[in-house]
Design an enzyme around this catalytic site. Sequence first.
Site, PDB file in Angstrom:
ATOM      1  N   ASP A  70       0.860  -1.183   0.000  1.00 57.24           N
ATOM      2  CA  ASP A  70       0.000   0.000   0.000  1.00 57.24           C
ATOM      3  C   ASP A  70       0.896   1.233   0.000  1.00 57.24           C
ATOM      4  OD1 ASP A  70      -1.828   1.981   0.309  1.00 57.24           O
ATOM      5  OD2 ASP A  70      -2.704   1.216   2.176  1.00 57.24           O
ATOM      6  N   LYS A  72       0.167   4.169  -0.096  1.00 58.21           N
ATOM      7  CA  LYS A  72      -0.372   5.290   0.670  1.00 58.21           C
ATOM      8  C   LYS A  72      -0.245   5.077   2.176  1.00 58.21           C
ATOM      9  CE  LYS A  72      -3.515   6.738  -3.001  1.00 58.21           C
ATOM     10  NZ  LYS A  72      -4.910   7.005  -3.405  1.00 58.21           N
ATOM     11  N   ARG A  95       0.275   8.823 -14.064  1.00 57.18           N
ATOM     12  CA  ARG A  95       0.350  10.140 -14.701  1.00 57.18           C
ATOM     13  C   ARG A  95       1.591  10.863 -14.185  1.00 57.18           C
ATOM     14  NH1 ARG A  95      -5.671  12.875 -15.269  1.00 57.18           N
ATOM     15  NH2 ARG A  95      -6.866  10.939 -15.105  1.00 57.18           N
ATOM     16  N   HIS A 136      -6.807   6.896 -23.516  1.00 54.82           N
ATOM     17  CA  HIS A 136      -6.650   5.490 -23.837  1.00 54.82           C
ATOM     18  C   HIS A 136      -6.085   5.388 -25.244  1.00 54.82           C
ATOM     19  CE1 HIS A 136      -8.168   3.268 -20.416  1.00 54.82           C
ATOM     20  NE2 HIS A 136      -9.192   4.103 -20.309  1.00 54.82           N
ATOM     21  N   ASP A 166      -1.228   0.971 -27.464  1.00 53.23           N
ATOM     22  CA  ASP A 166      -0.767   0.451 -26.179  1.00 53.23           C
ATOM     23  C   ASP A 166       0.435  -0.472 -26.316  1.00 53.23           C
ATOM     24  OD1 ASP A 166      -2.579   1.794 -24.644  1.00 53.23           O
ATOM     25  OD2 ASP A 166      -3.815   0.064 -24.154  1.00 53.23           O
TER      26      ASP A 166
END
Length: 400
Positions: A70, A72, A95, A136, A166
């Site tokens: 995790d 976070k 991103r 996408h 992709d």
Amino acid sequence: MTVAKTPGHGPLAGVRVVELAGIGPGPFAAMLLADLGADVIRVDRPGGAGLAVNPLYDITNRNKRSVIVDLKSPDGPDTVLDLAERADILIEGYRPGVAERLGVGPETCHARNPALVYGRMTGWGQQGPLAQRAGHDIAYIALTGTLGMIGSPDTPPPAPANLLGDYAGGSLYLVVGVLAALHHARATGAGQVVDAAIVDGTAHLSAMIHGMLAAGGWQDRRAANLLDGGCPFYGTYETADGRYIAVGALEQQFYTEFVDLLGIGDRAPARKDVAAWAELRETVAARFRTRTRDEWTAVFEGSDACVAPVLSLREAPRHAHLAARGTFTDFGGITQPAPAPRFSATPASVRTGPAQPGADTADVAHDWGIAGLLKDAPAKDTDGHRPPGRTLPPLERPDS
């Protein structure tokens, strides 16, 4: 069908890769590295990455091992940094700026491991006006001009699955980039960041077409050129049973054999007579409609007319040539493409099925010497139950 075996480990045996879990081109690139023998550790997030397929069937996670971290949580970033310190390559598909905010950006990773190759997989790239925009495959290839090359001029351009953007423009360029950077790192001791953007890779794929366009040998419109369906002896045709045949008889000797076997040799125009293309296409189409796909396949069998049946995904593995080469393999009950390309001295193989989230935490903690992984290890499945056969969570890119 050839069954995958385990002895071959591939030319990247000994290379360590950390993959920060995502969907699409990043996992496919990591799968390719894993197929070639790298020890790929996929760092899954609690709850999964959101791919709309049960993890049992996600072939892009074959040959990998999975841990759950995790990012976070207070010590999540340190655990990933421990992995990065021991790795040769790290791959992330967030991103721009997200990895930095999570505490696992390239600067932080390089402080722990200066030789690390840090691969970044995005659609728009790390800089530019669209860098922070969601997207996408279809949007990326639309902007590069490649989508606009595909299809009939009187219908909208069709979506070519997510293969062109992709995987061709994204995954393959990321793999080329990180392997080139790894070569440099091993020669100099200096790692670097590889910015692999789908828009860059897809544009690069069209290099030959841009050369032809500049030379006046390509028209900037669909179905008007030699390779885009405009040419009647390079395209697809429907047969009597509603299936299709592909034709690629470009050179003179192949064209001659094609029209002769098709039965129109006595009335076919000269190959270079562009003015007769429309008429020739109608003649070829009418002729193909007189027999089934398999009947035409038999007609062209053994010839150099450059004609092939258009097969479905389920038909392809049974084709005699692909079966003889072992292009597809069965592993864990799943028919899937075998690793490619092939190596004479260090053969690659499918060694394990899709990594299940967190299933390898204990082994990775031992093999990589990272005890901190064990705190996030999921409980063992002691009742022998497998996950349900089909779950379809929302398809979301884990990039924000």
